[in-house]
Design an enzyme around this catalytic site. Structure first.
Site, PDB file in Angstrom:
ATOM      1  N   GLY A   1       0.878  -1.152   0.056  1.00  0.00           N
ATOM      2  CA  GLY A   1       0.099   0.133  -0.077  1.00  0.00           C
ATOM      3  C   GLY A   1       0.763   1.170  -0.035  1.00  0.00           C
ATOM      4  O   GLY A   1       2.122   1.283  -0.070  1.00  0.00           O
TER       5      GLY A   1
ATOM      6  N   GLU B   1      -0.331   0.653  -6.403  1.00  0.00           N
ATOM      7  CA  GLU B   1       0.536   0.429  -5.451  1.00  0.00           C
ATOM      8  C   GLU B   1       0.776  -1.177  -5.320  1.00  0.00           C
ATOM      9  O   GLU B   1       1.884  -1.773  -5.091  1.00  0.00           O
ATOM     10  CB  GLU B   1      -0.220   0.730  -3.884  1.00  0.00           C
ATOM     11  CG  GLU B   1       0.142   2.138  -3.638  1.00  0.00           C
ATOM     12  CD  GLU B   1       1.329   2.796  -3.316  1.00  0.00           C
ATOM     13  OE1 GLU B   1       2.414   1.824  -3.046  1.00  0.00           O
ATOM     14  OE2 GLU B   1       1.704   4.014  -3.522  1.00  0.00           O
TER      15      GLU B   1
ATOM     16  N   GLU C   1      11.406  -7.214   0.662  1.00  0.00           N
ATOM     17  CA  GLU C   1      11.295  -8.658   0.467  1.00  0.00           C
ATOM     18  C   GLU C   1       9.783  -8.889   0.314  1.00  0.00           C
ATOM     19  O   GLU C   1       8.988  -7.986   0.630  1.00  0.00           O
ATOM     20  CB  GLU C   1      11.506  -9.518   1.729  1.00  0.00           C
ATOM     21  CG  GLU C   1      12.999  -9.441   2.014  1.00  0.00           C
ATOM     22  CD  GLU C   1      13.177 -10.411   3.305  1.00  0.00           C
ATOM     23  OE1 GLU C   1      12.573 -11.191   3.537  1.00  0.00           O
ATOM     24  OE2 GLU C   1      14.224  -9.858   3.899  1.00  0.00           O
TER      25      GLU C   1
END
Length: 149
Positions: free
Chosen positions: A51, A67, A117
Site C-alpha cells: 500500500g 500500489e 522482500e
C-alpha cells in the site's frame, strides 16, 4: 482544527496552513489461499500490507491497483472494500487515514519499489513485527472471512 501560521511572501500577512490527515490505501492480496505481505525497505521496518499514499487526482481504487503493481508486481482484481482505519497514531511518521481493500491477484509476486522482500503467509501464521496497525487490520480481515466464507 489544527493549523500553523505561515507568512505571505508578498505582503507579510499571517496565513493559516491547515494540517490534514493524508489518505493512503492498503491491500490484502489473496494468492493461492495465502496473503501477500512485504517487508519494508524504509522506516518503519517490518512486515506490512502492500500500500501507500494516494496521489493527487487519483481515486482510492486506482491507488490500490497502482500500489499493488508497484510493490508486488501483481495485477489485482475483484477489489472489495474491507474498511477504513483512522487512528491518528496508526503511523508514527504522520497522521494518515487508510482505506483497506481485499483483492485477488494474478502474476508472479516479486518485491519491488518500497518492498525489500515479499512473502506469502497463511492468515493464521502471520510474521512479526507487523507495521502500523496492520495486525488489527488483518485480525478484522480474518474475522470477516470467518463470518462470510
Amino acid at each position: 482544527m489544527s493549523f500553523t501560521s505561515l507568512t505571505c511572501p508578498a505582503c507579510g500577512a499571517a496565513v493559516k496552513q491547515y494540517r490534514n490527515p493524508l489518505p493512503t490505501v492498503d491491500i490484502i492480496i489473496e494468492l493461492d489461499n495465502k496473503i501477500v505481505l512485504i517487508k519494508r525497505k524504509n522506516p518503519p521496518h517490518g512486515w506490512a500490507l502492500p500500500g501507500g499514499f494516494v496521489d493527487y487526482g487519483e481515486s482510492l481504487e486506482a491507488a490500490a491497483i497502482r500500489e499493488a503493481q508497484e510493490e508486488t508486481n501483481l495485477t489485482i482484481h475483484n477489489l472489495k472494500l474491507l474498511g477504513c482505519y483512522s487512528d491518528p497514531a496508526r503511523d508514527e511518521r504522520m497522521h494518515t487515514i487508510t482505506t483497506v481493500y481485499v483483492a485477488q491477484a494474478s502474476g508472479t509476486p516479486q518485491a519491488a519499489d518500497d518492498a525489500a522482500e515479499l512473502a506469502l503467509f497463511l492468515p493464521e501464521q502471520l510474521p512479526a513485527p507487523l507495521c502500523f496497525d496492520h495486525a488489527r487490520i488483518l485480525a478484522d480481515y480474518i474475522s470477516f472471512k470467518a463470518a462470510c466464507p
